[in-house]
Design an enzyme around this catalytic site. Sequence first.
Site, mmCIF file in Angstrom:
data_model
loop_
_atom_site.group_PDB
_atom_site.id
_atom_site.type_symbol
_atom_site.label_atom_id
_atom_site.label_comp_id
_atom_site.label_asym_id
_atom_site.label_seq_id
_atom_site.Cartn_x
_atom_site.Cartn_y
_atom_site.Cartn_z
ATOM 1 N N SER A 174 2.912 -83.471 28.265
ATOM 2 C CA SER A 174 2.449 -83.316 26.886
ATOM 3 C C SER A 174 2.485 -81.855 26.445
ATOM 4 O O SER A 174 2.380 -80.936 27.252
ATOM 5 C CB SER A 174 1.022 -83.849 26.831
ATOM 6 O OG SER A 174 0.192 -83.069 26.038
ATOM 7 N N LYS A 175 2.601 -81.683 25.123
ATOM 8 C CA LYS A 175 2.515 -80.332 24.589
ATOM 9 C C LYS A 175 1.165 -80.126 23.919
ATOM 10 O O LYS A 175 0.891 -79.083 23.365
ATOM 11 C CB LYS A 175 3.631 -80.112 23.561
ATOM 12 C CG LYS A 175 5.008 -79.955 24.172
ATOM 13 C CD LYS A 175 5.776 -78.862 23.432
ATOM 14 C CE LYS A 175 7.215 -78.702 23.838
ATOM 15 N NZ LYS A 175 7.431 -78.466 25.249
ATOM 16 N N ARG A 176 0.326 -81.165 23.976
ATOM 17 C CA ARG A 176 -0.976 -81.027 23.318
ATOM 18 C C ARG A 176 -1.775 -79.946 24.025
ATOM 19 O O ARG A 176 -2.034 -80.007 25.215
ATOM 20 C CB ARG A 176 -1.745 -82.347 23.355
ATOM 21 C CG ARG A 176 -1.216 -83.382 22.394
ATOM 22 C CD ARG A 176 -2.332 -84.205 21.770
ATOM 23 N NE ARG A 176 -3.512 -84.318 22.594
ATOM 24 C CZ ARG A 176 -3.764 -85.359 23.409
ATOM 25 N NH1 ARG A 176 -2.902 -86.331 23.530
ATOM 26 N NH2 ARG A 176 -4.892 -85.402 24.098
ATOM 27 N N GLN A 177 -2.165 -78.962 23.226
ATOM 28 C CA GLN A 177 -2.780 -77.762 23.788
ATOM 29 C C GLN A 177 -3.950 -78.062 24.733
ATOM 30 O O GLN A 177 -4.041 -77.489 25.811
ATOM 31 C CB GLN A 177 -3.254 -76.880 22.629
ATOM 32 C CG GLN A 177 -3.913 -75.605 23.102
ATOM 33 C CD GLN A 177 -4.140 -74.632 21.969
ATOM 34 O OE1 GLN A 177 -3.642 -74.823 20.877
ATOM 35 N NE2 GLN A 177 -4.881 -73.594 22.235
ATOM 36 N N TYR B 145 -1.105 -69.882 22.863
ATOM 37 C CA TYR B 145 -1.725 -70.222 24.137
ATOM 38 C C TYR B 145 -0.636 -70.263 25.201
ATOM 39 O O TYR B 145 0.550 -70.347 24.875
ATOM 40 C CB TYR B 145 -2.471 -71.550 24.065
ATOM 41 C CG TYR B 145 -1.573 -72.759 23.943
ATOM 42 C CD1 TYR B 145 -1.107 -73.183 22.708
ATOM 43 C CD2 TYR B 145 -1.178 -73.473 25.069
ATOM 44 C CE1 TYR B 145 -0.265 -74.283 22.602
ATOM 45 C CE2 TYR B 145 -0.347 -74.576 24.968
ATOM 46 C CZ TYR B 145 0.106 -74.968 23.734
ATOM 47 O OH TYR B 145 0.933 -76.046 23.643
#
Length: 473
Positions: free
Chosen positions: A246-249, A16
Site C-alpha cells: 500500500s501507499k497509504r501513509q 514522509y
Amino acid sequence: MNPEIRVRFAPSPTGYLHVGSLRTALYNFLYARRNSGKFILRIEDTDQSRFVEGAVENLISTMQAVGLEYEEGPYFQSQRTEIYQDYARQLIEKGAAYHCFCTPEELEIRRQEQIERGEDGKYDGRCLLLSREEAAHRLQQGDAYVIRLRVPREGEIIFHDLVREKVVFPWDMVDDQVLIKSDGYPTYHLANVVDDHLMQITHVIRGEEWLSSVPKHLLLYQQLGWHPPKMAHLPLLLNPDKSKLSKRQGDVAVEDFLKKGILPETLINFVALLGWHPAGDREIFSLPELVNAFSLKRISKAGAVFDQDKLKWMNGQYLRNLNLNIIAERAKVFFQEKGYPINDHEKYLKLIDFGRQRVSLLSEMPVELKTFFLPPEFGAEDRLILQQEKSRRLLELWADKLNSARQITAEEITTLLQESSQLLEIRGKDLYSPLRLALWGSCHGPDLSLLIDILGREESVNRLQKALRGGKE
Ligand code: GLU
C-alpha cells in the site's frame, strides 16, 4: 585500483519516508559502508507541482533517527536546472532530442484515438517531422514546447542488472520521453542521468519500479557519450496477500512506525531483510553487523512480503535485549504523552525492565504499566474477593506492617508472606490474589516485592487501605 564506490539515495520528497524508500536508502548506505565508499543524498525535487513544505527537513531527520548518515549532499536538483537544460540543448544539436510543440489537449485527443484503435497511448512522433527552420520559427514565436528524447522505433535493448541479470526491452515499448517540461524543469529521467554521471555514481541501487526507465536512461548515456553506472533493481514490496504494498501513509510511513514505538534498530533490521538474505538463518542484526554481512549478490528477485506481525515480534526482541538505559530513554516520551510523571530514575528503570518483557511496542508500555501511576479500580468480582474475611485480615495486616516497617526489602516481603500464611492459615491464590488485586488491580501481576518497591511504602499502604474500603477514596 578500483575506483571509489559512490552510491546515492535520490528521493522525491513526498512529506514522509515510505518503508520502501528506507530500504533503498539502507541498501545504498550498507553497500557504501561495506566497500568504504560514499553514500550521497540527492533530493529529486524538479516536479514543482508536488512540492510539500517541510518534506526535505522531515526526510533528513527521519534518516538521522534511524542512523543513515550520508557523506555528501544533500544536492537539490531544483537548484541545478541550467545544467540539465545545457545537456538537453546538446542532445538537440546532435539530433538525439527534439522540440515538441503539441499541446496537452492535442496529446490527450490523440491518445484517446490510439487507445480506441487498440494501440499504446504513446507520443506519435509528429514534431519529429518539423524541419529545423520550422522549429526555430515556432520557438521565436514564443510557442510553448517540451524537449523529447528520440527513441528508436525498432529493435531491442539488452542490458545487465545486478539483481535481474539479463533484461531485454523492445524499443517499441518505449515512449519519446519528455526530457524538459514546458516550465523549463527537467523530468526525472534527464536530471537523474545527468546527476548520476556528474556525481560519478558507480552503482544505482533502487526499486524495481524504475527498471522500465533503464532503456531511456541507457540511451541518454549513449547519446551523451557517457559510461553508465552498474544497476541493481530491488524486488517489489508486497502485502501478506502478495498484492503490491500500500501507499497509504498510515501503513507505510517510517515516521509513523517510530511514533508507534517501533525502535529504529528494529526498523533497520527488519527492512534490511526485505529482499536481502544473509548466509545462514540468523535474523537479528545491528546496523554495523548488517554492514559486515551485506552484499548485492544476496538480493533476491522475488517480491518481499512486508509482514507487520513479524515487525512487532522483532521489536519485542529488541525491547528485551537492547541496553535497558536506551529503552528507558526511548520510552520516556510515551509516558510524558500520557502525563505519567517519572520522578525516580532508579524506579523508572525497574519499571521499564518489567514492562519490556510484556510489550512489543514502546507505545504499549504506559498502557501496560498504567497501574503503577493510577490506583486500581475494582469491579464487582474483585470486591467479592477483597471483602472476604480472610482477605480483609490479610490486607489489614499488610497495611499495618508496611506502615511501621523502616524499610522494605525483598527478604522482608518474603518473610511477611510466610508470616501471613501461617497466621491466617491461607496460601497460594488466597494469599496472593487479594494482595495483587489491592496493589495492582488484577490477580496476575508483577512480583510483589518489585511492585511494592516501585510503588513505595506510602502508596502501597494507601492502596491496601483503599481496597479495604471497597475501592472508595
Ligand atoms: N526520484 C526517484 C524516486 O523518487 C529516484 C529513483 C532512482 O533512484 O533513480 O525514487
